[in-house]
Write an enzyme that holds these catalytic residues in place. Structure first.
Site, PDB file in Angstrom:
ATOM      1  N   LYS A 134       0.831  -1.196   0.000  1.00  0.00           N
ATOM      2  CA  LYS A 134       0.000   0.000   0.000  1.00  0.00           C
ATOM      3  C   LYS A 134       0.870   1.253   0.000  1.00  0.00           C
ATOM      4  O   LYS A 134       0.750   2.155   0.836  1.00  0.00           O
ATOM      5  CB  LYS A 134      -0.921  -0.004   1.217  1.00  0.00           C
ATOM      6  CG  LYS A 134      -1.867  -1.207   1.281  1.00  0.00           C
ATOM      7  CD  LYS A 134      -2.833  -1.293   0.117  1.00  0.00           C
ATOM      8  CE  LYS A 134      -2.480  -2.295  -0.912  1.00  0.00           C
ATOM      9  NZ  LYS A 134      -3.396  -2.379  -2.047  1.00  0.00           N
ATOM     10  N   GLU A 165      -6.032   5.669  -6.960  1.00  0.00           N
ATOM     11  CA  GLU A 165      -4.962   6.491  -7.515  1.00  0.00           C
ATOM     12  C   GLU A 165      -5.512   7.576  -8.433  1.00  0.00           C
ATOM     13  O   GLU A 165      -4.822   8.576  -8.679  1.00  0.00           O
ATOM     14  CB  GLU A 165      -3.926   5.632  -8.240  1.00  0.00           C
ATOM     15  CG  GLU A 165      -4.382   4.996  -9.524  1.00  0.00           C
ATOM     16  CD  GLU A 165      -3.343   4.050 -10.112  1.00  0.00           C
ATOM     17  OE1 GLU A 165      -2.414   3.656  -9.383  1.00  0.00           O
ATOM     18  OE2 GLU A 165      -3.474   3.680 -11.301  1.00  0.00           O
ATOM     19  N   ASP A 189      -7.666  -0.034  -6.116  1.00  0.00           N
ATOM     20  CA  ASP A 189      -6.375   0.584  -6.398  1.00  0.00           C
ATOM     21  C   ASP A 189      -6.471   1.567  -7.560  1.00  0.00           C
ATOM     22  O   ASP A 189      -6.012   2.710  -7.455  1.00  0.00           O
ATOM     23  CB  ASP A 189      -5.343  -0.504  -6.706  1.00  0.00           C
ATOM     24  CG  ASP A 189      -3.945   0.071  -6.870  1.00  0.00           C
ATOM     25  OD1 ASP A 189      -3.282   0.286  -5.840  1.00  0.00           O
ATOM     26  OD2 ASP A 189      -3.529   0.318  -8.017  1.00  0.00           O
TER      27      ASP A 189
END
Length: 493
Positions: free
Chosen positions: A169, A236, A232
């Site tokens: 992470k 982002e 994810d």
């Protein structure tokens, strides 16, 4: 045989349970005292291949080599003619001792293959890589992008192999830096999730956990490969990179319009987010940040939060839909094909980022402002992402790490040292593309809808959102996750 399911057992490591917002989740704590167990975790594995020397590949290859200390061979595989050969040699990998070689030869000679090349390269080369894998090999991923790509093409992983994932992470530089900085502190590193997509050997869980412990993860939580890439890729594009990029650009202009100098505006926007806000949230959670404010500052925070939260919620839902539908993955692959003709430029030439270079030269972190308006906007967008992931059914450990911990403990410290523009220009191609695509959306909606709602009077704002923030279950989740946090803070020179 298991395929993408939750729930795990381990005989090598010590599984324990935490309860997050009423959800019981199994975790494994890391630590250097566990490195002697790694050969048991990798039973049947004589050689681990790390394919690629990007940020994750270089960090993971070195961490695993150091943790295993020769008990399992770690070999780096690179494409023929790659410019990264020199960097890998400088880090101690060598053709002479068999720890460095051409990628397809390394794949064919290895029992466990960690595929850490770029997403675009995985999409282009996966068929050749699958063909080179040994029967019964273990394929490891640190991102679920390839699964999403296979879904789009109607493809599958080879039947006769294990497919696992360990997903730190944080950026690769953090994975290596905290591993080194934590040499004297047991368990210092970056948290990681793990997933088992295919378990043909019956050893997939142990190998995934061994991989994560070997990287130095303080604690490892379980997810699925599909859940990982959904959270994810969304994260982002939202608060981890694209969102924070859009937030600080909009705030910088707002502060400039209100008479601040360039350096003052940078202090109250970028430096405030990446400095005091991130530092406080990292150790005290979002509610700890809120409690640091006096009553007048809480009023300002509340107005900014109530204006920014709907923007964060709406855009994160939109991003999530684009990722889950496959549109975002297709967009990345198409953009990758255009890069040879239309390479990505840098964003650090704008006046704001030049002001940041000046601001960092004489910055005193102890005197940076904790601007309540900036804090309200940042927390509002972050909570929009948190509530999106809750609505989509993600486990709280994943929500906390993908929405808060990765930002404050890994990414934002690098942004603080070198600027948000530096991060946008130097992260993975997938993240760079996503940030460039979505940051302007956050900037636009904050500028066009959120800030006018504040300026036109608090009556237009839903003040009940602040009460919901105060009572949100994420605060207890972050408190528990904070107990698993190592004592070492990342240090970026």
């Amino acid at each position: 045989m298991t395929t993408g399911s939750l729930g795990f057992e381990t005989s090598v490591f010590d599984k324990e349970y935490i309860t997050l917002a009423g959800q019981r989740e199994g975790i494994v704590r890391g630590g250097r005292d566990l490195f002697d167990r790694l050969p048991r975790a990798f039973e049947g594995i004589n050689q681990i291949a790390v394919i690629g020397w990007g940020p994750q590949g270089s960090a993971q290859a070195q961490n695993l080599r150091d943790s295993l200390a020769g008990r399992v061979r770690v070999v780096v595989g690179l494409r023929e003619g790659s410019a990264s050969f020199d960097a890998a040699r400088a880090a101690g990998f060598s053709e002479a001792d068999g720890t460095l070689g051409e990628m397809f030869a390394v794949v064919a000679a290895s029992d466990m293959v960690l595929l850490l090349i770029s997403d675009a390269a995985q999409a282009a080369l996966y068929e050749r890589i699958f063909a080179a894998l040994r029967p019964g090999a273990t394929l490891g991923l640190s991102h679920g992008f390839l699964l999403g790509h296979l879904d789009q093409r109607g493809g599958r992983f080879p039947e006769g192999i294990d497919v696992i994932a360990v997903c730190p992470k944080g950026m690769g530089a953090s994975v290596r830096a905290l591993y080194l900085q934590g040499v004297e502190t047991n368990g210092a590193g970056i948290n990681a999730s793990f997933a088992v997509e295919q378990d043909r050997s019956g050893r997939a869980v142990e190998r995934a956990l061994g991989w994560s412990v070997g990287l130095g993860a303080p604690y490892t939580f379980q997810t699925t490969l599909r859940s990982e890439y959904l959270s994810d890729l969304t994260g982002e594009r939202a608060i981890l990179l694209g969102g924070v990029h859009g937030i600080v650009e909009s705030l910088y202009r707002r502060f400039r319009d209100r008479g601040m100098t360039e350096v003052e505006a940078y202090r109250h926007s970028v430096d405030c987010v990446t400095g005091p806000i991130s530092s406080i949230v990292s150790k005290e959670g979002l509610i700890g940040l809120y409690r640091r404010l006096d009553p007048a500052e809480r009023e300002i925070f509340g107005q900014a939060y109530a204006a920014a939260y709907p923007v964060g919620l709406e855009l994160t839902h939109e991003i999530y839909d684009e990722v889950s539908s496959g549109n975002e993955i297709r967009s990345v692959i198409l953009a990758g094909r255009r890069l040879a003709e239309f390479p990505m430029g840098k964003i650090d030439q704008a006046a704001m980022w030049r002001a940041g270079e000046v601001a960092r030269r004489d910055r005193d972190d102890a005197t940076l402002p904790l601007d309540p308006f900036t804090a309200g906007v940042f927390c509002g967008v972050m909570m929009g992402q948190i509530d999106t992931f809750i609505a989509k059914g993600h486990p709280y450990s994943e929500i906390a790490n993908e929405s808060v911990i990765e930002a404050t403990d890994s990414l934002n410290p690098y942004m603080h040292a070198r600027g948000v523009a530096y991060m946008v220009d130097n992260c993975s191609t997938t993240a760079r593309l996503g940030s460039r695509k979505w940051a302007p959306r956050f900037d636009y909606l904050l500028t066009q809808t959120a800030y006018p709602a504040v300026d036109d009077g608090a009556g237009a704002l839903d003040t009940a959102l602040v009460k919901r923030f105060e009572d949100h279950p994420i605060h207890e989740v972050l408190r528990i996750c904070g107990q698993l946090r190592p004592s070492v803070d990342i240090f970026v020179q």
